[in-house]
Scaffold this active site. Structure first.
Site, short mmCIF file in Angstrom:
data_model
loop_
_atom_site.label_atom_id
_atom_site.label_comp_id
_atom_site.label_asym_id
_atom_site.label_seq_id
_atom_site.Cartn_x
_atom_site.Cartn_y
_atom_site.Cartn_z
N HIS A 67 -0.37 -13.00 0.50
CA HIS A 67 -1.83 -13.10 0.47
C HIS A 67 -2.31 -14.16 -0.53
CE1 HIS A 67 -5.57 -10.57 1.65
NE2 HIS A 67 -5.87 -11.85 1.56
N CYS B 189 -4.88 -6.06 -2.46
CA CYS B 189 -3.73 -6.91 -2.10
C CYS B 189 -3.65 -8.22 -2.89
CB CYS B 189 -3.77 -7.22 -0.61
SG CYS B 189 -3.49 -5.77 0.44
N ASP C 88 2.51 -3.42 -3.86
CA ASP C 88 1.41 -4.11 -4.52
C ASP C 88 0.36 -3.13 -5.05
OD1 ASP C 88 0.55 -3.42 -1.96
OD2 ASP C 88 -0.42 -5.35 -1.54
N HIS C 89 0.17 -2.01 -4.38
CA HIS C 89 -0.76 -0.95 -4.80
C HIS C 89 -0.48 0.25 -3.92
CE1 HIS C 89 -3.02 -1.82 -1.16
NE2 HIS C 89 -3.00 -3.10 -1.51
N GLN D 52 0.82 -1.21 0.00
CA GLN D 52 0.00 0.00 0.00
C GLN D 52 0.87 1.27 0.00
OE1 GLN D 52 -3.84 -0.73 1.88
NE2 GLN D 52 -3.78 1.30 2.76
#
Length: 502
Positions: A102, A52, A289-290, A13
């Protein structure tokens, strides 16, 4: 020629707009700044999906969620999808994961030979959204704004405990690899969960940002009615009406977020120090991831195609790559073919399995013209959303919403939707055609709905009676550690020392 060692460092994040050319100047991140100075830096790198599990499955496989079937945080990542860990392991690498990825489903390895920690999030189907019930909030796992109103200082938290463990095991593994007991090249993935909310940080890092000038977003919160349809759905999913967000809440949340970047910088610095002191050379790839909206226009967390949510940092330090800034848009989908190329793997064995492209030609000056694709089909959506970044343009499409077209050079804050402007009919038509050629939204929607429905049945069934979780259980072979009576003490003491004694 010996294949190079590879260290992949992933964080969770991390807003890519804070990495315009390495970490922004105001961030206290000396180790990442040092790494950036010797890296090829990709200014406009995008996640394949701003959430995620789908973002990570795409990062590992090089395939969009519409191909992997990992649409949301409870969709199974199938065992028959090759990942970069499979490709590298097949080519003779030792592959290892410390930290979060994840993975959902019974396969908790996906090509890694070793995994040093469990995951921080569940591996079952319990977090499945349901398009049959648009607007439903699933309180026990959906984000809410309590992460913002509860921001502040903490010396330990669930996530700190996890990332402390991730760094500890990663450093121990690097020391172990330095001992030379395995002559294979290695690929170690170290994946942290910070700076993902909740926005709490240790005081030593919190204090670094006491006088920070960036504690308020550039675009203040808008009235709910002024937001686009998908942003309204995100607000509703985040239960915004139950919280009164003050300016002080916003400042504290952003301060803690920046502080956790500094916390991560320390952890990454410790890992890089082990590499240096044990004289191990490795290619280093850094990525998230983002992103996180961090209060821009009132939005928090991810789930959006806006820059703060969908853009990520991406840097590669490799001996034959020039250090410098690349502004051409790229994707986390490109990581898998790029790692294959860096490792000397035959690209013909990788390219059929990926939607991404090898970044090495671009880093060496070759032009790239294909658009970057992003998808979203998880909580806060009622139907799949798709996006293309093409040159300076970003085009977003959803069957439920009006089209969006942004000129990111003239309008980096994405405040002016040009889709209805006749002066921009040409770019709109071009990008709509490219989007329609890539995605059949009706089919995409039907596949997501079928996946969700199957998973609701399976999850409810498996929670009845005896329950065996899929969560990864790290192996600890205590009888093979330290000194045991099937070992020679002289060999143990000599073989576990680095450097070796005379």
């Amino acid at each position: 020629m010996t294949a190079p060692n590879i260290l992949i460092v992933m964080v969770d994040q991390l807003n890519g707009t804070l990495f315009p050319d390495g970490p922004a100047d105001f961030l206290h991140a000396p180790n990442l700044k040092k790494l950036a100075a010797r890296s090829t830096r990709f200014k406009n790198a995008y996640t394949a999906s701003p959430l995620c599990a789908p973002g990570r499955a795409s990062f590992m496989s090089g395939q969009l969620p519409s191909r992997t079937g990992v649409y949301d945080n409870a969709a199974e990542f199938r065992s028959d999808i090759p990942t970069y860990a499979h490709h590298l392991r097949r080519a003779g690498y030792y592959t290892c994961l410390s930290g979060k990825m994840h993975f959902v489903g019974p396969d908790q390895m996906h090509g890694f030979e070793d995994r040093l920690t469990t995951d921080i999030y569940p591996a079952d189907f319990g977090w499945t959204p349901d398009y049959r019930k648009p607007g439903e909030r699933i309180d026990w796992w959906y984000h809410n704004m309590g992460s913002v109103t509860g921001a502040g200082i903490a010396e330990i938290s669930n996530q700190m405990e996890y990332d402390d463990e991730v760094a500890y095991h990663a450093k121990a593994k690097l020391y172990d690899l330095a001992r030379g007991k395995d002559d294979r090249p290695w690929a170690l993935t170290v994946s942290f969960t910070h700076p993902h909310d909740p926005y709490v940080a240790r005081r030593k890092y919190w204090d670094l940002y006491e006088d920070c000038e960036h504690l308020l977003p550039e675009v203040p919160a808008m009235d709910y009615a002024d937001h686009d349809n998908h942003s309204k759905r995100i607000f509703d999913a985040n239960d915004w009406r139950s919280f009164d967000i003050s300016e002080e809440d916003i400042k504290r949340s952003r301060r803690a977020y920046f502080a956790n970047i500094s916390y991560l910088d320390d952890k990454i610095g410790e890992i890089l120090e082990v590499l240096e002191t044990t004289r191990q050379e490795a290619i280093i790839l850094f990525v998230s991831d983002h992103g996180d909206m961090l209060g821009e226009r009132g939005l928090w967390f991810k789930m959006s195609f806006y820059e703060g949510s969908s853009r990520v940092p991406l840097m590669i330090s490799a001996p034959n790559l020039p250090a410098g800034l690349i502004e051409t848009p790229v994707s986390t989908l490109d990581v898998t073919p790029t790692l294959g190329a860096l490792a000397g793997v035959d690209m013909a064995e990788i390219e059929p399995w990926t939607d991404g492209q090898n970044l090495l030609p671009l880093a060496m000056g070759t032009e790239r013209t294909e658009p970057v694709a992003v998808e979203y089909a998880a909580e806060a959506s009622y139907a799949p959303l798709v996006s293309l970044r093409y040159g300076k343009w970003k085009y977003n499409r959803c069957a439920l919403d009006p089209d969006q077209l942004f000129d990111l050079e003239a309008d980096p804050q994405e405040l002016n939707n040009l889709a209805g402007d006749p002066a921009h009919a040409g770019p709109l038509q071009t990008l709509r055609a490219k989007s329609e050629a890539r995605w059949d939204l009706d089919r995409f929607d039907a596949e997501v709905r079928a996946s969700q429905a199957r998973r609701w049945v399976v999850y409810e069934a498996l929670r009845q009676g005896g329950y065996y979780p899929w969560d990864y259980q790290p192996l600890q072979k205590a009888s093979e550690r330290y000194m045991r009576n099937h070992m020679d003490l002289n060999d143990v003491e000599d073989g576990n020392r680095f450097p070796r004694g005379e």
